[in-house]
Design a protein around this motif. Structure first.
Motif, PDB file in Angstrom:
ATOM      1  N   GLY A   1      23.615  21.797   3.887  1.00 19.86           N
ATOM      2  CA  GLY A   1      22.912  20.597   4.305  1.00 19.86           C
ATOM      3  C   GLY A   1      22.489  19.685   3.174  1.00 19.86           C
ATOM      4  N   ALA A   2      22.731  20.075   1.931  1.00 17.88           N
ATOM      5  CA  ALA A   2      22.337  19.243   0.789  1.00 17.88           C
ATOM      6  C   ALA A   2      23.201  17.989   0.730  1.00 17.88           C
ATOM      7  N   VAL A   3      22.619  16.899   0.250  1.00 13.77           N
ATOM      8  CA  VAL A   3      23.356  15.634   0.149  1.00 13.77           C
ATOM      9  C   VAL A   3      23.479  15.153  -1.294  1.00 13.77           C
ATOM     10  N   GLU A   4      22.648  15.665  -2.182  1.00 18.30           N
ATOM     11  CA  GLU A   4      22.702  15.236  -3.576  1.00 18.30           C
ATOM     12  C   GLU A   4      23.850  15.926  -4.298  1.00 18.30           C
ATOM     13  N   ILE A   5      24.618  15.136  -5.050  1.00 16.92           N
ATOM     14  CA  ILE A   5      25.720  15.686  -5.835  1.00 16.92           C
ATOM     15  C   ILE A   5      25.560  15.265  -7.293  1.00 16.92           C
ATOM     16  N   SER A   6      26.293  15.940  -8.164  1.00 21.83           N
ATOM     17  CA  SER A   6      26.234  15.649  -9.591  1.00 21.83           C
ATOM     18  C   SER A   6      27.583  15.144 -10.069  1.00 21.83           C
ATOM     19  N   ASP A   7      27.568  14.183 -10.982  1.00 24.64           N
ATOM     20  CA  ASP A   7      28.816  13.677 -11.559  1.00 24.64           C
ATOM     21  C   ASP A   7      29.554  14.749 -12.348  1.00 24.64           C
ATOM     22  N   TYR A   8      28.822  15.763 -12.793  1.00 27.29           N
ATOM     23  CA  TYR A   8      29.410  16.812 -13.619  1.00 27.29           C
ATOM     24  C   TYR A   8      29.680  18.095 -12.823  1.00 27.29           C
ATOM     25  N   GLY A   9      29.467  18.039 -11.510  1.00 27.81           N
ATOM     26  CA  GLY A   9      29.635  19.229 -10.690  1.00 27.81           C
ATOM     27  C   GLY A   9      28.334  20.016 -10.622  1.00 27.81           C
ATOM     28  N   SER A  10      28.234  20.905  -9.661  1.00 28.02           N
ATOM     29  CA  SER A  10      27.021  21.703  -9.508  1.00 28.02           C
ATOM     30  C   SER A  10      27.383  23.074  -8.956  1.00 28.02           C
TER      31      SER A  10
END
Length: 234
Positions: free
Chosen positions: A204-213
Motif C-alpha cells: 500500500g505504500a506510494v512513496e518511491i525512491s529515485d535510487y530504488g528501495s
C-alpha cells in the motif's frame, strides 16, 4: 586567361560547397524526422510477495571495572550459555551465531573515577521460517527475566526471488507503458526498453525512491519495477 581560370576554380569550390551543404541539410532533416517519429513513455508493474527469509540481530552486555574484568568475563560466559540455551529452546539450534566478547571503555567526565568497560557480544539469527522469527522477537523478553541485559534490532524480512520477479514483471510494465502511449498518440512497435530501479515497499505504500528501495520491516511486501519504453509512431 589566368583571371578566367581563377574565376572558374572559385566557381567550382562554391558549387561543391552548395552540394555538400544541401546534403547535410537533407540528412539533418531526415534525422529530425526520424526523431519526431517516436515517443518515450514510462510504465510500471507491481506484485505482492511474501518474504521467505528473515534476519534478526541483537547483543547482550555487562559492565565491569578495571579491577573486576575477570568476573565480568565470567559473567559474559554465563550469559552466553543462557542466550544459547534460550535460542535452542525456541527451535533455532543451527540458525544463529554469537560473536566473541568486545570490550569498550566507558567514557567518564571525572578523570579520577574508576575505569569501567562495556563487555558486549553480538548475536545474528537467520531463518527461512519468517513467522517463527517473528515469534522469537516477541518472546525475547524471556531473556530479561533471566537477568540478561539484552538489546535487539527489528527483524529484517527478505524476498529471495527478486531477480526472477523483475523479469516476469517486465512484459506487464511494457504493456502499461503502451497503454499510456496510446492515450497520447497511436503507436506501433517497441524500439527500445530500459528498466529502472526496483522498489520493494510495504503493501500500500506510494512513496518511491529515485535510487530504488528495499523495505525490510514487514513479511508482506509489494515489488514494483519501472521501464522507459520508446515506441515508433504509426
Amino acid at each position: 586567361m589566368e583571371k578566367s581560370n581563377k574565376l572558374l576554380f572559385f566557381g567550382l569550390i562554391i558549387g561543391l560547397s552548395l552540394i555538400i551543404s544541401a546534403g547535410l541539410v537533407a540528412k539533418t532533416f531526415l534525422d529530425v524526422k526520424n526523431l519526431d517519429n517516436v515517443i518515450t513513455v514510462s510504465g510500471s508493474a507491481k506484485q505482492k510477495v511474501t518474504s521467505d527469509s528473515a534476519r534478526w540481530t541483537g547483543n547482550f552486555t555487562r559492565t565491569a571495572t578495571k579491577d573486576n574484568l575477570k568476573d565480568g568475563y565470567n559473567q559474559m560466559k554465563n550469559d552466553e550459555k543462557t542466550v544459547n540455551d534460550f535460542l535452542i529452546a525456541q527451535g533455532f539450534k543451527d540458525h544463529f551465531e554469537i560473536s566473541p566478547v568486545f570490550m569498550n571503555e566507558v567514557y567518564k567526565s571525572d578523570s579520577n573515577a574508576p575505569k569501567e568497560y562495556n563487555l558486549t557480544q553480538n548475536i545474528e539469527i537467520k531463518s527461512d521460517d519468517v513467522n517463527k522469527m517473528k515469534e522469537l522477537a516477541k518472546n525475547s523478553d524471556g531473556l530479561a527475566s533471566k537477568g540478561i541485559i539484552f538489546s535487539a534490532n527489528s527483524v529484517e524480512y527478505y524476498y529471495s526471488k527478486l531477480p526472477e520477479l523483475r523479469v516476469s514483471l517486465l512484459p506487464e510494465a511494457i504493456k502499461d507503458a503502451k497503454q499510456r502511449a496510446d492515450i497520447i498518440s497511436a503507436v506501433d512497435s517497441v524500439k527500445s526498453v530500459s528498466m529502472g530501479v526496483v522498489q520493494v515497499m510495504p503493501v500500500g505504500a506510494v512513496e518511491i525512491s529515485d535510487y530504488g528501495s528495499y523495505d525490510t520491516s514487514g513479511i508482506e511486501k509489494e515489488v514494483m519495477i519501472t521501464v522507459k519504453t520508446i515506441f515508433s509512431l504509426k
